[in-house]
Write a protein that holds these residues in place. Structure first.
Motif, PDB file in Angstrom:
ATOM      1  N   TRP A 197     -99.216 -27.239  26.775  1.00  0.00           N
ATOM      2  CA  TRP A 197    -100.311 -27.477  24.811  1.00  0.00           C
ATOM      3  C   TRP A 197     -99.393 -25.825  24.722  1.00  0.00           C
ATOM      4  O   TRP A 197    -100.480 -25.243  24.082  1.00  0.00           O
ATOM      5  CB  TRP A 197    -101.574 -27.230  25.547  1.00  0.00           C
ATOM      6  CG  TRP A 197    -101.883 -29.162  26.577  1.00  0.00           C
ATOM      7  CD1 TRP A 197    -101.397 -29.662  26.445  1.00  0.00           C
ATOM      8  CD2 TRP A 197    -103.340 -29.026  27.010  1.00  0.00           C
ATOM      9  NE1 TRP A 197    -101.789 -30.408  27.563  1.00  0.00           N
ATOM     10  CE2 TRP A 197    -103.330 -30.233  27.319  1.00  0.00           C
ATOM     11  CE3 TRP A 197    -104.636 -27.978  26.374  1.00  0.00           C
ATOM     12  CZ2 TRP A 197    -104.563 -30.288  27.179  1.00  0.00           C
ATOM     13  CZ3 TRP A 197    -105.431 -28.749  26.922  1.00  0.00           C
ATOM     14  CH2 TRP A 197    -105.410 -29.766  27.141  1.00  0.00           C
ATOM     15  N   GLU A 206     -99.363 -24.733  20.398  1.00  0.00           N
ATOM     16  CA  GLU A 206     -99.628 -24.371  19.333  1.00  0.00           C
ATOM     17  C   GLU A 206     -99.177 -25.373  18.504  1.00  0.00           C
ATOM     18  O   GLU A 206     -98.500 -25.784  18.043  1.00  0.00           O
ATOM     19  CB  GLU A 206     -99.920 -23.109  18.708  1.00  0.00           C
ATOM     20  CG  GLU A 206     -99.722 -21.481  19.337  1.00  0.00           C
ATOM     21  CD  GLU A 206     -98.606 -20.769  19.269  1.00  0.00           C
ATOM     22  OE1 GLU A 206     -98.555 -20.391  17.459  1.00  0.00           O
ATOM     23  OE2 GLU A 206     -98.732 -19.225  19.257  1.00  0.00           O
ATOM     24  N   GLU A 207    -100.142 -25.442  17.593  1.00  0.00           N
ATOM     25  CA  GLU A 207    -100.608 -26.827  16.668  1.00  0.00           C
ATOM     26  C   GLU A 207     -99.169 -26.697  15.475  1.00  0.00           C
ATOM     27  O   GLU A 207     -99.280 -27.615  15.210  1.00  0.00           O
ATOM     28  CB  GLU A 207    -101.812 -26.748  16.103  1.00  0.00           C
ATOM     29  CG  GLU A 207    -101.615 -28.193  15.155  1.00  0.00           C
ATOM     30  CD  GLU A 207    -103.453 -28.119  14.207  1.00  0.00           C
ATOM     31  OE1 GLU A 207    -104.203 -29.136  13.771  1.00  0.00           O
ATOM     32  OE2 GLU A 207    -104.091 -27.072  14.837  1.00  0.00           O
ATOM     33  N   HIS A 208     -98.942 -25.443  15.199  1.00  0.00           N
ATOM     34  CA  HIS A 208     -97.411 -25.158  14.825  1.00  0.00           C
ATOM     35  C   HIS A 208     -97.084 -24.643  14.379  1.00  0.00           C
ATOM     36  O   HIS A 208     -97.554 -23.098  14.635  1.00  0.00           O
ATOM     37  CB  HIS A 208     -98.220 -25.107  12.776  1.00  0.00           C
ATOM     38  CG  HIS A 208     -97.013 -25.269  11.591  1.00  0.00           C
ATOM     39  ND1 HIS A 208     -96.536 -26.277  11.322  1.00  0.00           N
ATOM     40  CD2 HIS A 208     -96.541 -24.401  11.169  1.00  0.00           C
ATOM     41  CE1 HIS A 208     -95.712 -25.709  10.392  1.00  0.00           C
ATOM     42  NE2 HIS A 208     -95.792 -24.999  10.406  1.00  0.00           N
ATOM     43  N   GLN A 210     -94.946 -29.541  15.002  1.00  0.00           N
ATOM     44  CA  GLN A 210     -95.922 -29.718  15.015  1.00  0.00           C
ATOM     45  C   GLN A 210     -96.377 -30.574  16.000  1.00  0.00           C
ATOM     46  O   GLN A 210     -95.715 -31.909  16.500  1.00  0.00           O
ATOM     47  CB  GLN A 210     -95.971 -30.401  13.248  1.00  0.00           C
ATOM     48  CG  GLN A 210     -97.762 -31.218  13.021  1.00  0.00           C
ATOM     49  CD  GLN A 210     -98.028 -29.484  12.563  1.00  0.00           C
ATOM     50  OE1 GLN A 210     -98.005 -28.727  11.781  1.00  0.00           O
ATOM     51  NE2 GLN A 210     -99.844 -29.650  12.618  1.00  0.00           N
ATOM     52  N   ARG A 211     -97.712 -30.080  16.584  1.00  0.00           N
ATOM     53  CA  ARG A 211     -98.558 -30.490  17.788  1.00  0.00           C
ATOM     54  C   ARG A 211     -98.946 -31.949  17.254  1.00  0.00           C
ATOM     55  O   ARG A 211    -100.263 -31.728  15.873  1.00  0.00           O
ATOM     56  CB  ARG A 211     -99.244 -29.910  18.672  1.00  0.00           C
ATOM     57  CG  ARG A 211     -99.582 -29.990  20.102  1.00  0.00           C
ATOM     58  CD  ARG A 211    -100.409 -29.551  20.108  1.00  0.00           C
ATOM     59  NE  ARG A 211    -101.880 -29.932  19.316  1.00  0.00           N
ATOM     60  CZ  ARG A 211    -102.990 -28.237  19.359  1.00  0.00           C
ATOM     61  NH1 ARG A 211    -102.944 -26.817  20.398  1.00  0.00           N
ATOM     62  NH2 ARG A 211    -104.122 -28.640  18.572  1.00  0.00           N
ATOM     63  N   LEU A 212     -98.725 -33.505  17.589  1.00  0.00           N
ATOM     64  CA  LEU A 212     -99.303 -34.357  17.312  1.00  0.00           C
ATOM     65  C   LEU A 212    -100.963 -34.682  18.291  1.00  0.00           C
ATOM     66  O   LEU A 212    -101.215 -35.560  17.816  1.00  0.00           O
ATOM     67  CB  LEU A 212     -98.378 -35.699  17.351  1.00  0.00           C
ATOM     68  CG  LEU A 212     -96.837 -35.404  16.664  1.00  0.00           C
ATOM     69  CD1 LEU A 212     -96.587 -36.692  16.367  1.00  0.00           C
ATOM     70  CD2 LEU A 212     -97.345 -35.136  14.853  1.00  0.00           C
ATOM     71  N   GLY A 213    -100.142 -34.436  19.414  1.00  0.00           N
ATOM     72  CA  GLY A 213    -101.621 -35.010  20.053  1.00  0.00           C
ATOM     73  C   GLY A 213    -100.975 -33.995  22.123  1.00  0.00           C
ATOM     74  O   GLY A 213    -100.216 -34.223  21.992  1.00  0.00           O
ATOM     75  N   ARG A 214    -102.140 -34.355  22.583  1.00  0.00           N
ATOM     76  CA  ARG A 214    -102.392 -33.257  23.807  1.00  0.00           C
ATOM     77  C   ARG A 214    -102.805 -34.321  25.142  1.00  0.00           C
ATOM     78  O   ARG A 214    -103.734 -35.441  24.703  1.00  0.00           O
ATOM     79  CB  ARG A 214    -103.421 -31.654  23.682  1.00  0.00           C
ATOM     80  CG  ARG A 214    -102.460 -31.307  23.002  1.00  0.00           C
ATOM     81  CD  ARG A 214    -104.208 -30.345  23.224  1.00  0.00           C
ATOM     82  NE  ARG A 214    -105.065 -30.432  21.685  1.00  0.00           N
ATOM     83  CZ  ARG A 214    -106.613 -29.384  22.274  1.00  0.00           C
ATOM     84  NH1 ARG A 214    -105.707 -28.392  23.267  1.00  0.00           N
ATOM     85  NH2 ARG A 214    -107.100 -29.973  21.903  1.00  0.00           N
ATOM     86  N   ALA A 229     -98.115 -32.611  25.975  1.00  0.00           N
ATOM     87  CA  ALA A 229     -97.679 -32.671  24.586  1.00  0.00           C
ATOM     88  C   ALA A 229     -96.976 -33.399  23.577  1.00  0.00           C
ATOM     89  O   ALA A 229     -95.433 -34.081  24.168  1.00  0.00           O
ATOM     90  CB  ALA A 229     -98.228 -30.959  24.314  1.00  0.00           C
ATOM     91  N   VAL A 240     -94.834 -34.198  20.531  1.00  0.00           N
ATOM     92  CA  VAL A 240     -94.953 -33.155  19.371  1.00  0.00           C
ATOM     93  C   VAL A 240     -94.165 -33.702  18.153  1.00  0.00           C
ATOM     94  O   VAL A 240     -93.125 -34.418  18.133  1.00  0.00           O
ATOM     95  CB  VAL A 240     -93.832 -31.505  19.762  1.00  0.00           C
ATOM     96  CG1 VAL A 240     -95.166 -30.539  20.453  1.00  0.00           C
ATOM     97  CG2 VAL A 240     -92.741 -31.433  20.069  1.00  0.00           C
ATOM     98  N   GLU A 270    -106.223 -35.859  22.032  1.00  0.00           N
ATOM     99  CA  GLU A 270    -105.299 -36.274  20.279  1.00  0.00           C
ATOM    100  C   GLU A 270    -105.189 -37.237  20.742  1.00  0.00           C
ATOM    101  O   GLU A 270    -103.768 -37.399  20.989  1.00  0.00           O
ATOM    102  CB  GLU A 270    -105.190 -35.389  19.464  1.00  0.00           C
ATOM    103  CG  GLU A 270    -106.333 -34.124  19.492  1.00  0.00           C
ATOM    104  CD  GLU A 270    -105.709 -33.424  20.641  1.00  0.00           C
ATOM    105  OE1 GLU A 270    -106.214 -32.558  20.437  1.00  0.00           O
ATOM    106  OE2 GLU A 270    -104.916 -33.651  20.670  1.00  0.00           O
TER     107      GLU A 270
END
Length: 247
Positions: free
Chosen positions: A102, A104-106, A134-138, A155, A157, A243
Motif C-alpha cells: 500500500w 502513500e496516496e501521492h 497517485q494511489r487509486l485503490g487498495r 494497490a 496506482v 476503495e
C-alpha cells in the motif's frame, strides 16, 4: 504456427494510426527477444494489407508486457516530429498499474536511473528521471506470501512519467518497494505467482498505457484514451477492495 493478433484501431488519419496493444506482444522485432516472431508492427502491416501506408513505424516504445496505447506514424515527417515530441517531454502519459503493498496516496519520485536496465547500475551514467504516482485503490487478499502475514496487500496506482527512461515506471516502483505485480525483471516472483493463482491463472505484467496527450503532426493536440481490458475488470471484481477504483 503462430497467428498474427488483431489490433483494435483507436484512431487513424493520414499521419497516425493508434492501436490497443495487448500484453505480451513486442512492438517490433528485437535482438533482445530474438526467438519471438510476433510483434505489433508486423501484425498491423498484415491487418492493413497492401493498401496500408508504406512508411509505417512505431512512434515510441512500450514494453512487451505492457498493454494499451501504441502510436504508429505513417509518414517520415510525422515520425520525425513525434519522435522529437517524445524525446523533449511534450507528450503527457498516464498509466495504471497493480503494485505490491500500500503506497502513500501521492508520490513524486525523481531518483535517477541507469541508462541500460539490463546491466548492473554501478558504473553506468545515471540519467534524470521523474514519475508522479497517485494511489487509486487498495486491496487485501486472503492468501499468504512468505511468512508473517496471512493476507497480502496490493494497490492500484496511476503513474505519470515526466521523462522517458527505459522501464522507468517499473524501476521507480521497485525503488519505492512497491514493484508491479507480474514484473519478472523488477518485481517479486512469489507475489507474481500468488496473484496469478488467485486470479485463476492470469499471468501478465499489470501495467497499462491508458492515456496520451500529444502534439499532432498536422497541428493541434490529440487526446487518446484506452480503457483497461477485461482482465482489469476481473481484477476489480475480486473481493477485498477497500476503495474500488473506476477504470
Amino acid at each position: 504456427m503462430n497467428h498474427m493478433p488483431y489490433l483494435p484501431i483507436l484512431h487513424a488519419d493520414e499521419h497516425l494510426i493508434v492501436v490497443d496493444k495487448p500484453a505480451g506482444l513486442l512492438v517490433h522485432r528485437t535482438s533482445l527477444d530474438a526467438h519471438e516472431d510476433l510483434n505489433a508492427l508486423d501484425a498491423l502491416r498484415a491487418q492493413l494489407g497492401e493498401d496500408g501506408p508504406p512508411h509505417l513505424a512505431p512512434a515510441h516504445r512500450l514494453d512487451k508486457g505492457t498493454s494499451g496505447l501504441l502510436v504508429f506514424t505513417t509518414r517520415a515527417t510525422a515520425a520525425r516530429e513525434l519522435g522529437q515530441a517524445f524525446d523533449q517531454g511534450q507528450v503527457q502519459k498516464r498509466y495504471v498499474a497493480l503494485v505490491r503493498g500500500w503506497p502513500e496516496e501521492h508520490i513524486e519520485h525523481d531518483q535517477p536511473l541507469a541508462r541500460d536496465p539490463e546491466l548492473p547500475s554501478t558504473g553506468q551514467v545515471q540519467l534524470p528521471a521523474r514519475t508522479t504516482f497517485q494511489r487509486l485503490g487498495r486491496v487485501e487478499w486472503p492468501f499468504q506470501v512468505g511468512s508473517g502475514h496471512t493476507s497480502s496487500r496490493y494497490a492500484l496506482v496511476e503513474a505519470r512519467p515526466e521523462t522517458g527512461r527505459r522501464h522507468q515506471i517499473r524501476r521507480h516502483l521497485k525503488q519505492l518497494s512497491h514493484p508491479i505485480v507480474g514484473d519478472a525483471t523488477h518485481g517479486k516472483g512469489p507475489h507474481n505467482r500468488a496473484v496469478a493463482a488467485w486470479l485463476g491463472g492470469v499471468q501478465r505484467l499489470w501495467l497499462h498505457a491508458a492515456e496520451l496527450h500529444l502534439p499532432h503532426p498536422a497541428g493541434g493536440q490529440l487526446h487518446l484514451v484506452c480503457p483497461p481490458g477485461p482482465a482489469w475488470q476481473q481484477l476489480l471484481e475480486q473481493d477485498g477492495w477497500l476503495e474500488k477504483p473506476a477504470l
